[in-house]
Design an enzyme around this catalytic site. Structure first.
Site, PDB file in Angstrom:
ATOM      1  N   THR A 185       0.890  -1.363  -0.030  1.00 48.87           N
ATOM      2  CA  THR A 185      -0.099   0.002  -0.016  1.00 48.87           C
ATOM      3  C   THR A 185       0.883   1.078  -0.003  1.00 48.87           C
ATOM      4  O   THR A 185       1.901   1.354   0.743  1.00 48.87           O
ATOM      5  CB  THR A 185      -1.001   0.034   1.170  1.00 48.87           C
ATOM      6  OG1 THR A 185      -0.136  -0.112   2.481  1.00 48.87           O
ATOM      7  CG2 THR A 185      -2.106  -1.075   1.057  1.00 48.87           C
ATOM      8  N   SER A 186       0.463   2.356  -0.666  1.00 45.40           N
ATOM      9  CA  SER A 186       1.054   3.760  -0.895  1.00 45.40           C
ATOM     10  C   SER A 186       0.062   4.764  -0.475  1.00 45.40           C
ATOM     11  O   SER A 186      -0.989   4.681  -1.143  1.00 45.40           O
ATOM     12  CB  SER A 186       1.722   3.718  -2.078  1.00 45.40           C
ATOM     13  OG  SER A 186       2.509   2.660  -2.575  1.00 45.40           O
ATOM     14  N   ASP A 246      -6.933   4.270   4.976  1.00 35.51           N
ATOM     15  CA  ASP A 246      -6.103   4.646   6.062  1.00 35.51           C
ATOM     16  C   ASP A 246      -4.978   5.321   5.965  1.00 35.51           C
ATOM     17  O   ASP A 246      -4.550   6.099   6.702  1.00 35.51           O
ATOM     18  CB  ASP A 246      -5.883   3.185   6.794  1.00 35.51           C
ATOM     19  CG  ASP A 246      -7.276   2.822   7.608  1.00 35.51           C
ATOM     20  OD1 ASP A 246      -8.286   3.577   7.741  1.00 35.51           O
ATOM     21  OD2 ASP A 246      -7.189   1.656   8.067  1.00 35.51           O
ATOM     22  N   ARG A 276      -7.345   1.283  -3.273  1.00 40.07           N
ATOM     23  CA  ARG A 276      -8.145   1.195  -2.141  1.00 40.07           C
ATOM     24  C   ARG A 276      -8.740   2.424  -1.903  1.00 40.07           C
ATOM     25  O   ARG A 276      -8.396   3.420  -1.714  1.00 40.07           O
ATOM     26  CB  ARG A 276      -7.610   0.945  -0.655  1.00 40.07           C
ATOM     27  CG  ARG A 276      -8.365   0.776   0.412  1.00 40.07           C
ATOM     28  CD  ARG A 276      -7.958  -0.022   1.649  1.00 40.07           C
ATOM     29  NE  ARG A 276      -6.781   0.357   2.309  1.00 40.07           N
ATOM     30  CZ  ARG A 276      -6.513   0.241   3.553  1.00 40.07           C
ATOM     31  NH1 ARG A 276      -7.305  -0.783   4.368  1.00 40.07           N
ATOM     32  NH2 ARG A 276      -5.442   0.680   4.360  1.00 40.07           N
ATOM     33  N   ASP A 334      -8.156  -3.291  12.961  1.00 39.24           N
ATOM     34  CA  ASP A 334      -9.574  -2.838  12.918  1.00 39.24           C
ATOM     35  C   ASP A 334     -10.387  -4.114  13.395  1.00 39.24           C
ATOM     36  O   ASP A 334     -11.159  -4.090  13.997  1.00 39.24           O
ATOM     37  CB  ASP A 334     -10.010  -2.438  11.584  1.00 39.24           C
ATOM     38  CG  ASP A 334      -9.753  -1.050  11.453  1.00 39.24           C
ATOM     39  OD1 ASP A 334     -10.003  -0.066  12.210  1.00 39.24           O
ATOM     40  OD2 ASP A 334      -9.012  -0.790  10.263  1.00 39.24           O
ATOM     41  N   LEU A 340       4.683  -3.269   3.855  1.00 34.03           N
ATOM     42  CA  LEU A 340       4.413  -1.770   4.296  1.00 34.03           C
ATOM     43  C   LEU A 340       5.535  -0.942   3.617  1.00 34.03           C
ATOM     44  O   LEU A 340       5.500   0.162   3.588  1.00 34.03           O
ATOM     45  CB  LEU A 340       4.477  -1.616   5.749  1.00 34.03           C
ATOM     46  CG  LEU A 340       3.354  -2.209   6.527  1.00 34.03           C
ATOM     47  CD1 LEU A 340       3.417  -1.894   7.970  1.00 34.03           C
ATOM     48  CD2 LEU A 340       1.921  -1.542   5.966  1.00 34.03           C
ATOM     49  N   ASP A 374       3.647 -41.122  -4.088  1.00 29.54           N
ATOM     50  CA  ASP A 374       2.610 -41.656  -4.858  1.00 29.54           C
ATOM     51  C   ASP A 374       2.006 -40.417  -5.424  1.00 29.54           C
ATOM     52  O   ASP A 374       2.585 -38.962  -5.487  1.00 29.54           O
ATOM     53  CB  ASP A 374       1.710 -42.291  -4.137  1.00 29.54           C
ATOM     54  CG  ASP A 374       1.196 -41.636  -2.993  1.00 29.54           C
ATOM     55  OD1 ASP A 374       1.319 -40.440  -2.821  1.00 29.54           O
ATOM     56  OD2 ASP A 374       0.459 -42.241  -2.078  1.00 29.54           O
TER      57      ASP A 374
END
Length: 435
Positions: free
Chosen positions: A17-18, A53, A85, A193, A260, A390
């Site tokens: 995420t950025s 966020d 997001r 959360d 992160l 097997d």
């Protein structure tokens, strides 16, 4: 029920995420722009421009503009998938509408970004009806902008007990004509959360480990033909803890993890792949110790276990305060019980090729031998063990190779790194075996 998937990837290792807009910077899209130019092992399988966020509420409108600008410029060359997001909340119609507006703007073909966007990540979902609302919004967006139905995938972040329970409903809901939940891609844990939603507390204030959530997410993804991803590991300097978390996850069938930093991306991109070289482990107390490979022998150089030859073919093995008097055969059996082998990529491919040849010759099962020369306190012991292969063993061993093949197919920017790691011959054989 058989679910028709709308995407090709079988594995996702990294979910990075950025922030989409950073206040106080001359270029608020600086971090977004930097992430969009990552390549090779530093580039994630899934890049998430994060307009929730990671971005302050007062910057989110600018964040949408930045997503459009940066993805339009760099999205065509980015080697992974791109899934922004947006904001969402199961208990807030206003927040859901804001998320809809964000997706509508980002997906507008006139803005030039949607051709590089694979889908959207929806946070804070609730029960399965809430998932359907997000799905319906995406369907409306596709119709509004003339996009093919189902062309935008949907990933959700499991951050509540409601969402955890909803994963059990997916097999019954996916494929119904009243929804297009086949567009689902990732199930991502959001332990922070989730902890808040569960009203959980620990004495130190740290997050509980939530192994149950990770198991349930992996199970839900497996049952619905989706991909499970663990949440963020926020101690970004604890590389060893990050590796341990990924090892635990892979034992649950969860290959992917939130990253992160670009450093965590490299760790998470490489950790699930079969190792470059095999290694022997020796169980000493409560831990497995990796033995040093020296001139074809595997040497234990520690103090927690000792071995001496007492004469007349007898040996004394001391471990954890216990002293065992053993014959040579008994010593071999004891060390066999205490050792395990971690196969390399080449070892796995060799075994698979050998079984494929045996199967082609009409054999349903074959025995494969592992042997090693161990050295403990200067005492040399030869051990060997036979393992029956097997079809079930073959299929289980195929999983790490299938991961490698998936990476090789979808991440051509990592071909040079993989060949440097394994060698061209092993890479060529690994891409062909099992097909």
């Amino acid at each position: 029920m058989s679910v028709q998937r709308h995407y090709e990837r079988e594995f996702v290792r990294t979910f990075f995420t950025s922030p989409t807009a950073v206040d106080g910077e001359d270029d608020s899209a600086k971090m977004l722009r930097s992430a969009g130019q990552l390549r090779g092992l530093q580039a994630p399988d899934v890049w998430v421009p994060d307009n929730e966020d990671a971005t302050a509420p007062n910057m989110r409108d600018e964040g949408v503009e930045n997503i459009v600008e940066v993805v339009s410029e760099h999205g065509g060359d980015f080697p992974g998938e791109i899934h922004p997001r947006v904001v969402w909340h199961r208990e807030s119609p206003t927040t859901r509408y804001q998320g809809f507006q964000q997706m509508l703007e980002i997906a507008d073909p006139e803005n030039g970004a949607v051709e590089h966007i694979d889908g959207f990540v929806i946070p804070e979902v609730g029960d399965v009806d809430d998932w359907k609302k997000a799905d319906e919004f995406l369907t409306i967006i596709e119709h509004e902008h003339g996009l093919s139905e189902g062309s935008l995938s949907m990933s959700v972040i499991v951050e509540s007990g409601e969402a955890e329970l909803a994963m059990g409903d997916l097999r019954d809901e996916m494929g119904k004509p009243s929804n297009t939940l086949e567009r689902l891609f990732l199930l991502v844990d959001g332990e922070v959360d989730y902890t808040k939603d569960m009203r959980a507390m620990t004495p130190t204030g740290e997050l509980p480990p939530w192994p149950e959530l990770r198991h349930n997410t992996s199970r839900g993804a497996s049952a619905a033909g989706l991909i499970a991803v663990d949440g963020p590991y926020d101690d970004i300097r604890d590389d060893e803890g990050y590796r341990e978390r990924m090892t635990e996850n892979r034992a649950k069938g969860m290959t992917g993890i939130w990253s992160l930093t670009p450093g965590q991306v490299v760790e998470a991109n490489t950790a699930p792949l079969p190792p470059e070289s095999g290694r022997w482990l020796l169980s000493v107390g409560d831990e497995d110790v990796e033995l040093d490979a020296v001139d074809g022998r595997h040497v234990y150089d520690g103090d927690a276990l000792s071995l001496e030859e007492t004469g007349d073919g007898q040996f004394a093995l001391e471990a954890g305060g216990d002293r065992l008097e053993l014959t040579a055969d008994e010593l071999r059996e004891e060390l066999l019980d205490r050792t395990a082998y971690v196969p390399s990529m080449n070892d796995i491919v060799d075994s698979m090729e050998e079984f494929e040849a045996a199967k082609a010759a009409g054999k349903g099962a074959i025995a494969m031998t592992q042997s090693a020369t161990l050295v403990v306190d200067g005492v040399t012991v030869e051990i060997s063990k036979d393992r029956m292969w097997d079809e079930a063993t073959y299929q289980a061993s195929q999983t790490p190779v299938a991961l490698f093949q998936d990476v090789y197919e979808h991440r051509p920017d990592q071909h040079d790194d993989l060949e440097a790691m394994y060698g061209e011959d092993v890479v060529e054989r690994a891409t062909a075996v099992g097909n």
